[in-house]
Design an enzyme around this catalytic site. Structure first.
Site, PDB file in Angstrom:
ATOM      1  N   LYS A  22       0.831  -1.210   0.000  1.00  0.00           N
ATOM      2  CA  LYS A  22       0.000   0.000   0.000  1.00  0.00           C
ATOM      3  C   LYS A  22       0.870   1.268   0.000  1.00  0.00           C
ATOM      4  CE  LYS A  22      -2.013   1.885   4.049  1.00  0.00           C
ATOM      5  NZ  LYS A  22      -1.656   3.270   4.176  1.00  0.00           N
ATOM      6  N   ASN A  23       1.811   1.348   0.933  1.00  0.00           N
ATOM      7  CA  ASN A  23       2.510   2.617   1.099  1.00  0.00           C
ATOM      8  C   ASN A  23       3.527   2.896  -0.015  1.00  0.00           C
ATOM      9  OD1 ASN A  23       0.904   3.271   3.220  1.00  0.00           O
ATOM     10  ND2 ASN A  23       2.377   2.678   4.806  1.00  0.00           N
ATOM     11  N   CYS A 117      -5.200   8.283   8.943  1.00  0.00           N
ATOM     12  CA  CYS A 117      -5.566   7.698  10.238  1.00  0.00           C
ATOM     13  C   CYS A 117      -5.328   8.683  11.385  1.00  0.00           C
ATOM     14  CB  CYS A 117      -4.734   6.441  10.498  1.00  0.00           C
ATOM     15  SG  CYS A 117      -5.259   5.038   9.523  1.00  0.00           S
ATOM     16  N   ARG A 122       0.002  15.120  12.688  1.00  0.00           N
ATOM     17  CA  ARG A 122       0.745  14.687  11.497  1.00  0.00           C
ATOM     18  C   ARG A 122       1.184  15.913  10.692  1.00  0.00           C
ATOM     19  NH1 ARG A 122      -1.933   9.165   9.184  1.00  0.00           N
ATOM     20  NH2 ARG A 122       0.173   8.977   8.365  1.00  0.00           N
ATOM     21  N   ASP A 305       3.566   0.248  12.090  1.00  0.00           N
ATOM     22  CA  ASP A 305       2.306  -0.201  11.476  1.00  0.00           C
ATOM     23  C   ASP A 305       1.907  -1.624  11.864  1.00  0.00           C
ATOM     24  OD1 ASP A 305       2.232   2.283  10.330  1.00  0.00           O
ATOM     25  OD2 ASP A 305       2.953   1.631   8.367  1.00  0.00           O
ATOM     26  N   ARG A 397      -9.346   0.351   3.750  1.00  0.00           N
ATOM     27  CA  ARG A 397      -8.401   1.307   3.148  1.00  0.00           C
ATOM     28  C   ARG A 397      -7.048   0.664   2.881  1.00  0.00           C
ATOM     29  NH1 ARG A 397      -7.186   5.356   6.975  1.00  0.00           N
ATOM     30  NH2 ARG A 397      -5.533   5.559   5.480  1.00  0.00           N
TER      31      ARG A 397
HETATM   32  N1  EPU Z   1       6.816  14.265  10.998  1.00  0.00           N
HETATM   33  C1  EPU Z   1       7.089  15.589  11.289  1.00  0.00           C
HETATM   34  N2  EPU Z   1       7.096  16.490  10.246  1.00  0.00           N
HETATM   35  C2  EPU Z   1       6.849  16.114   8.970  1.00  0.00           C
HETATM   36  C3  EPU Z   1       6.562  14.764   8.684  1.00  0.00           C
HETATM   37  C4  EPU Z   1       6.557  13.849   9.721  1.00  0.00           C
HETATM   38  O1  EPU Z   1       7.318  15.953  12.439  1.00  0.00           O
HETATM   39  O2  EPU Z   1       6.867  16.974   8.079  1.00  0.00           O
HETATM   40  C5  EPU Z   1       6.830  13.280  12.106  1.00  0.00           C
HETATM   41  C6  EPU Z   1       5.457  12.623  12.288  1.00  0.00           C
HETATM   42  O3  EPU Z   1       4.632  13.397  13.128  1.00  0.00           O
HETATM   43  C7  EPU Z   1       5.832  11.281  12.888  1.00  0.00           C
HETATM   44  C8  EPU Z   1       7.184  10.968  12.234  1.00  0.00           C
HETATM   45  O4  EPU Z   1       7.683  12.216  11.745  1.00  0.00           O
HETATM   46  O5  EPU Z   1       6.027  11.405  14.277  1.00  0.00           O
HETATM   47  C9  EPU Z   1       7.118   9.978  11.100  1.00  0.00           C
HETATM   48  O6  EPU Z   1       6.150  10.400  10.147  1.00  0.00           O
HETATM   49  P1  EPU Z   1       6.242  10.007   8.597  1.00  0.00           P
HETATM   50  O7  EPU Z   1       6.289  11.271   7.807  1.00  0.00           O
HETATM   51  O8  EPU Z   1       7.321   9.008   8.423  1.00  0.00           O
HETATM   52  O9  EPU Z   1       4.842   9.312   8.363  1.00  0.00           O
HETATM   53  P2  EPU Z   1       3.880   9.458   7.130  1.00  0.00           P
HETATM   54  O10 EPU Z   1       4.667   9.623   5.885  1.00  0.00           O
HETATM   55  O11 EPU Z   1       2.798  10.433   7.436  1.00  0.00           O
HETATM   56  C10 EPU Z   1       3.913   6.918   6.552  1.00  0.00           C
HETATM   57  C11 EPU Z   1       2.885   5.836   6.386  1.00  0.00           C
HETATM   58  C12 EPU Z   1       2.330   5.450   7.748  1.00  0.00           C
HETATM   59  C13 EPU Z   1       3.478   4.987   8.641  1.00  0.00           C
HETATM   60  C14 EPU Z   1       4.563   6.066   8.712  1.00  0.00           C
HETATM   61  C15 EPU Z   1       5.795   5.615   9.483  1.00  0.00           C
HETATM   62  C16 EPU Z   1       1.995   6.337   4.232  1.00  0.00           C
HETATM   63  C17 EPU Z   1       0.852   6.812   3.416  1.00  0.00           C
HETATM   64  N3  EPU Z   1       1.818   6.341   5.543  1.00  0.00           N
HETATM   65  O12 EPU Z   1       3.226   8.014   7.136  1.00  0.00           O
HETATM   66  O13 EPU Z   1       1.469   4.353   7.508  1.00  0.00           O
HETATM   67  O14 EPU Z   1       2.990   4.742   9.951  1.00  0.00           O
HETATM   68  O15 EPU Z   1       4.981   6.436   7.381  1.00  0.00           O
HETATM   69  O16 EPU Z   1       6.346   4.464   8.920  1.00  0.00           O
HETATM   70  O17 EPU Z   1       3.023   5.937   3.688  1.00  0.00           O
HETATM   71  C18 EPU Z   1      -0.323   2.923   7.892  1.00  0.00           C
HETATM   72  O18 EPU Z   1      -0.037   2.359   6.819  1.00  0.00           O
HETATM   73  O19 EPU Z   1      -1.155   2.444   8.712  1.00  0.00           O
HETATM   74  C19 EPU Z   1       0.327   4.190   8.223  1.00  0.00           C
HETATM   75  C20 EPU Z   1      -0.147   5.037   9.133  1.00  0.00           C
END
Ligand code: EPU
Length: 423
Positions: A22-23, A117, A122, A305, A397
């Site tokens: 998915k991701n 989620c 975020r 995850d 999802r």
């Molecule tokens: N963060 C910041 N600033 C940013 C971006 C992130 O402070 O600009 C922080 C977040 O608050 C968090 C950490 O950095 O504490 C990691 O966030 P990340 O950006 O890595 O997460 P994401 O890209 O929003 C993706 C996956 C998530 C998964 C995370 C971590 C997708 C669409 N989502 O989220 O997947 O938990 O990476 O591996 O790729 C899921 O599949 O259930 C899911 C939530």
């Protein structure tokens, strides 16, 4: 509305085919809209609601999208709209990849702020920091991100936090920037490498994905290609944990065992047998498992995850297990539901203290997010009696054909439609 009715107590046996990640797919489809010559044909795309959402969004931008089972072809040569402002965009997290992709190709974009989620704050400050370093002007107005640049020029960017989303998003924009961009302190998840491989296949010049530093030499144009998405590490981890919890023997096909190492190691430590064999992995469990402690970390650490499914498993293992969630501030919403089923778990901030109970008992529970939903399905599978899982739109999802896949392994799950009572 729909819910799942699970009659618990069956061990799991047989084989399960793991779908595409998915991701990775939710980033590769937006990445494909940067192609200005030819058609992209992408297979091993999972059949999940988040993918359907992305497909509708890129169609609304003017792309021609054809879906044939798990294969999607995208003609983005006729893309003519840089405004991504539909309900679908607001619903999902990965819609933020449209910002990087549109900024790269057209040097401007307007994209509604993403949903996703409810697992904590975020922010997207690291995405914005990266776009600004490349020369873009970014502002957020009326719930949408507006970006524009006269030119995008390669830069050195050191991320303050390791972020999957920021790493991919800035990599997208930098692909079509002038000169070299160096990204440091990047995420190393398998899907980062997969997105970089896809971009290189369409003509980008990206080196170092999977390490702490990614170097992108900007190119002028991108051409369509054929590509296959990697298997889903998290879907695989979920079935591995479910097998450990229910007992039995399950072979997962279409996996990359290397991507599962932290999960395999943790399960092995607990007494589960995990046997790798090429692109499949067999999990055997006799139900006699040891409690453990776990801390979620960016890859190659234990993935956040699968933290929620793992905590369901730990809830029925004798002794005290401690789970520390270091990525998201609010990823224990499934715990109150597990407690309704008899679990003994105390949450203190980002830590769950789990005292194993002999058994869970069926109850009506509500999934608050995607992986909470997976955790509750596993709880229903091991519980005595019947469990009703509501809120399954979250599960749809991210998990393709989940009740079909579990039932093929011997589970008893039925999906039914119901009307919520209005009081
Ligand atoms: N963060 C910041 N600033 C940013 C971006 C992130 O402070 O600009 C922080 C977040 O608050 C968090 C950490 O950095 O504490 C990691 O966030 P990340 O950006 O890595 O997460 P994401 O890209 O929003 C993706 C996956 C998530 C998964 C995370 C971590 C997708 C669409 N989502 O989220 O997947 O938990 O990476 O591996 O790729 C899921 O599949 O259930 C899911 C939530």
């Amino acid at each position: 509305m729909e819910k799942l009715i699970i009659n618990g107590g069956h061990s799991l046996h047989g084989t399960v085919d793991i779908s595409g990640a998915k991701n990775a797919a939710v980033a590769i489809l937006p990445a494909s809209i940067m192609v200005n010559k030819g058609i992209s044909i992408i297979d091993n795309i999972p059949d999940i609601a988040d993918i359907h959402c992305i497909e509708r969004i890129i169609e609304s931008l003017g792309c021609k999208v054809n879906i044939n089972n798990d294969c999607v072809s995208i003609d983005s040569t006729c893309l003519n709209n840089i405004n991504a402002c539909t309900d679908d965009v607001r619903k999902m997290r990965a819609s933020y990849y449209l910002i990087g992709a549109l900024l790269g190709r057209f040097k401007k974009a307007r994209v509604e702020l993403p949903g996703g989620c409810p697992i904590g704050v975020r922010p997207i400050d690291q995405h914005i920091k990266g776009f600004e370093a490349l020369g873009a002007h970014v502002n957020i107005e009326h719930g949408a991100v507006n970006v524009h640049a006269d030119r995008l020029i390669g830069a050195n960017i050191f991320f303050d936090v390791v972020s999957v989303g920021a790493t991919i998003n800035v990599m997208l924009a930098a692909t079509l920037a002038e000169g070299v961009t160096t990204l440091e302190n990047v995420a190393k998840e398998p899907h980062i490498v997969d997105v970089a491989n896809f971009l290189n296949t369409i003509g980008a010049n990206i080196k170092g994905a999977g390490t702490d530093v990614i170097r992108i030499s900007g190119v002028k144009e991108l051409s369509g290609c054929s590509y296959s998405v990697i298997p889903d590490q998290i879907e695989a981890g979920t079935y591995m944990i479910a097998t450990a919890a229910c007992g039995g023997e399950v072979t997962l096909n279409n996996v990359i065992p290397k991507h599962l190492e932290s999960i395999s190691a943790k399960l092995t430590e607990m007494g589960v047998q995990v046997i790798e064999n090429g692109d499949s992995i067999t999990v055997k469990s006799n139900g006699k498992l040891k409690c453990t402690n776990v801390k979620t970390l960016p890859y190659p650490g234990f993935p956040t995850d699968v933290q929620q499914p793992l905590s369901t498993l730990l809830s029925i293992i004798n002794g005290r297990s401690i789970v520390n969630e270091s990525i998201w501030e609010s990823r224990f919403k499934h715990v109150d539901e597990l407690k309704k089923m008899g679990a003994n778990i105390k949450v203190e901030g980002r830590t769950a203290i789990i005292d194993g109970v002999k058994r869970l008992t069926g109850a009506t529970v509500l999934a608050s997010d995607l992986r909470a939903g997976a955790a509750l399905i596993i709880a229903g599978l091991i519980a005595e009696g019947t469990t009703e899982v509501k809120g399954i739109d979250h599960i749809d999802r991210g998990y393709p054909n989940i009740e079909y896949k579990f039932n093929k392994l011997g589970a008893d799950i039925v999906r039914i439609t119901y009307n919520e009572e209005v009081l």
